[in-house]
Write an enzyme that holds these catalytic residues in place. Sequence first.
Site, PDB file in Angstrom:
ATOM      1  CE  LYS A  19       4.627   9.797   6.376  1.00 50.10           C
ATOM      2  NZ  LYS A  19       4.437   9.360   7.769  1.00 50.10           N
ATOM      3  CB  SER A 446      11.164  14.649  19.071  1.00 49.27           C
ATOM      4  OG  SER A 446      10.131  13.787  19.438  1.00 49.27           O
ATOM      5  CG  ASP A 502      14.602   7.289  12.491  1.00 48.20           C
ATOM      6  OD1 ASP A 502      13.425   6.967  12.701  1.00 48.20           O
ATOM      7  OD2 ASP A 502      15.569   6.584  12.856  1.00 48.20           O
ATOM      8  CG  HIS A 655      11.668   7.311  26.502  1.00 51.23           C
ATOM      9  ND1 HIS A 655      10.454   7.379  27.134  1.00 51.23           N
ATOM     10  CD2 HIS A 655      11.402   7.098  25.189  1.00 51.23           C
ATOM     11  CE1 HIS A 655       9.495   7.215  26.227  1.00 51.23           C
ATOM     12  NE2 HIS A 655      10.053   7.041  25.039  1.00 51.23           N
ATOM     13  CB  CYS A 657       7.637   3.968  24.371  1.00 48.62           C
ATOM     14  SG  CYS A 657       8.805   4.329  23.076  1.00 48.62           S
ATOM     15  CG  HIS A 705       1.694   7.148  19.433  1.00 44.36           C
ATOM     16  ND1 HIS A 705       2.150   6.789  20.676  1.00 44.36           N
ATOM     17  CD2 HIS A 705       2.734   7.011  18.587  1.00 44.36           C
ATOM     18  CE1 HIS A 705       3.420   6.426  20.570  1.00 44.36           C
ATOM     19  NE2 HIS A 705       3.794   6.549  19.333  1.00 44.36           N
ATOM     20  CB  CYS A 737       6.759   8.543  23.253  1.00 47.30           C
ATOM     21  SG  CYS A 737       8.070   8.032  22.116  1.00 47.30           S
TER      22      CYS A 737
HETATM   23  N1  GLN Z   1      13.982  11.105  22.177  1.00 45.45           N
HETATM   24  C1  GLN Z   1      13.116  10.489  21.222  1.00 45.45           C
HETATM   25  C2  GLN Z   1      12.001  11.442  20.850  1.00 45.45           C
HETATM   26  O1  GLN Z   1      11.517  12.123  21.663  1.00 45.45           O
HETATM   27  C3  GLN Z   1      12.538   9.205  21.743  1.00 45.45           C
HETATM   28  C4  GLN Z   1      11.625   8.555  20.754  1.00 45.45           C
HETATM   29  C5  GLN Z   1      11.133   7.162  21.120  1.00 45.45           C
HETATM   30  O2  GLN Z   1      11.235   6.714  22.213  1.00 45.45           O
HETATM   31  N2  GLN Z   1      10.581   6.455  20.204  1.00 45.45           N
HETATM   32  O3  GLN Z   1      11.565  11.503  19.739  1.00 45.45           O
HETATM   33 ZN    ZN Z   2       9.286   6.592  23.201  1.00 43.43          ZN
END
Ligand code: GLN
Ligand code: ZN
EC number: 2.1.1.14
Length: 765
Positions: A19, A446, A502, A655, A657, A705, A737
Amino acid sequence: MVQSAVLGFPRIGPNRELKKATEGYWNGKITVDELFKVGKDLRTQNWKLQKEAGVDIIPSNDFSFYDQVLDLSLLFNVIPDRYTKYDLSPIDTLFAMGRGLQRKATETEKAVDVTALEMVKWFDSNYHYVRPTFSKTTQFKLNGQKPVDEYLEAKELGIQTRPVLLGPVSYLFLGKADKDSLDLEPLSLLEQLLPLYTEILSKLAAAGATEVQIDEPVLVLDLPANAQAAIKKAYTYFGEQSNLPKITLATYFGTVVPNLDAIKGLPVAALHVDFVRAPEQFDDIVAAIGDKQTLSVGIVDGRNIWKNDFKKSSAIVNKAIEKLGAERVVVATSSSLLHTPVDLNNETKLDAEIKGFFSFATQKLDEVVVITKNVSGQDVAAALEANAKSVESRGKSKFIHDSAVKARVASIDEKMSTRAVPFEQRLPEQQKVFNLPLFPTTTIGSFPQTKDIRINRNKFNKGAISAEEYEKFINSEIEKVIRFQEEIGLDVLVHGEPERNDMVQYFGEQINGYAFTVNGWVQSYGSRYVRPPIIVGDLSRPKAMSVKESVYAQSITSKPVKGMLTGPITCLRWSFPRDDVDQKTQAMQLALALRDEVNDLEAAGIKVIQVDEPALREGLPLREGAERSAYYTWAAEAFRVATSGVANKTQIHSHFCYSDLDPNHIKALDADVVSIEFSKKDDANYIAEFKNYPNHIGLGLFDIHSPRIPSKDEFIAKISTILKSYPAEKFWVNPDCGLKTRGWEETRLSLTHMVEAAKYFREQY
Ligand code: GLN
Ligand code: ZN
């Protein structure tokens, strides 16, 4: 002689060296040669570790700078044209395909602006692969020879390895057609691909490889007839070639029995099967295996961290030896160890008793070797005895059982998992409270986790700053995020999650029954690693976990702030689960803990509460059948247990993803508003699937991302497309996300453009 084998080893390094190096390279802090050197050192280290542990069959080509599936796309030149026009080096092409690339022109380099390929969950794991994306213009050819190079690298160290390749059918089946070629069926490309496999396999043989491991994990899915036929065709074809290494056809994560017809009689030297996940397939497999074929018995769990039970495992291997003879049996990890943390010895903070329950990748090497020795009649009495003691003590441990929790789970009834009135009646009550415009804008939770945030968290964890100072710091971060959202005009705000390391670990740390590692990292995708908490015993919440931060955020703004929680299924799936009780029980225990938290948030004045379930789809059993339909029911029930204790006017969001979600499953959660990853879908059919979704929905409008910044016009175009099949009254505007991995610069611009686009549409309606 029975041999021991490992199907793959984590490549991230014991201290996340990979990383640091990849991110260092992306940020221009190290050169490409320095990056390659880190890769080489990691490979060397892993091979030596396995050699020293006494593993007979050691994998090579299990290393990757980003993703092993993406490596194959590069190797076979499955590179969409949009990545080839910038004259990027192979490694930069790989990264551009994996994470997108946007770069201003310099004196020596052209400007680049390209989005990432789609990223998908690897079977039911939390690893993500980059989806092979085929077009009618794809020109299959070999680009370099990574598997051969890495084989030779090990050979030079005096280590004979078994190279690993994802097989042609899995590679095609897990891929998709690019948007310029939507009617292309990836499996139809098999004939073009097979000669390339032969070419690389021949090169491996010429370099000295006597065996290869070819993974066909799709064999644990419900395979359509054309895919079964493709398996037959591919391996028959390899059987017809001369001078190829011996093939071990590897499957994992489930039973292959429903696809046995496709495998039976194939000209491969060995078959690897996962007896950890699907022990029930033993008899069928032994009956189906050819008289000369070897059976690789996957018995050391590549997906979980519980110490192996040597007695049980040896019994299974011995049964195989009885039927097939020692020469035809291999003791192996169930899958690659990629999904487990590197080394338990790096854990300095675990309670000694709890630590004794676990085994990480490095320890699993010893497990494979001890079981092999045991079934070969070598003396491992001391190891067996210690193991038996440890297995027994776990069953009796005080860390495991909590009768109050068990009683509460038993008391869950229909009322607890149903909101008082249906959505149509909740909606007007909620609209009265929030009075939101059309196309309400929000984010997923986030905001950028800056270096400053990490530094302060570390200081706090080390005791270098007091709890008070840390709280002050977190509050200042929350305030920054709130002001920013007000400034650009978002409608439903978030506090930004600066206090969270996390999304699962943060809650796990506050729930009894969980254990944590300090260094138990597992690759999730690219350079993103997670440190899954471990569910050791019955789960309960001693006190509120997230109320303080949400209440603070709400106290400094008049706009609604979402309380932000991680749902029961995601907490379960992104933890290492117990193997001594079923998943449903663990999910319900988590649901009850979260229900208390949801109710506490509401009581503290939080009017919108989002319970994230990004792992909902990943928990779905891989095959159709009773287990899968049961999952649909209990997963939705767990979510509703967590969220149904609130008033009608409290708005529940969720939510999701990284998955092709089933709209019916989402419907069964009965959340008022859901936000779904969508930006890389580009597929009208997918939008249409949600057409009849009864509640409100936000289809993610940009890829978080990637550092790429979409323009206002790009947002407008995207929204227009969705509006063709999706009604404006139900339409929320949000990213794919959370933004935690992004920088502030791109976050500011992307969100500003997104809000401007929403305002544009408000004027149209
Ligand atoms: N609430 C989380 C964030 O925004 C959701 C993250 C996710 O779905 N992986 O980081
Ligand atoms: Zn997400």
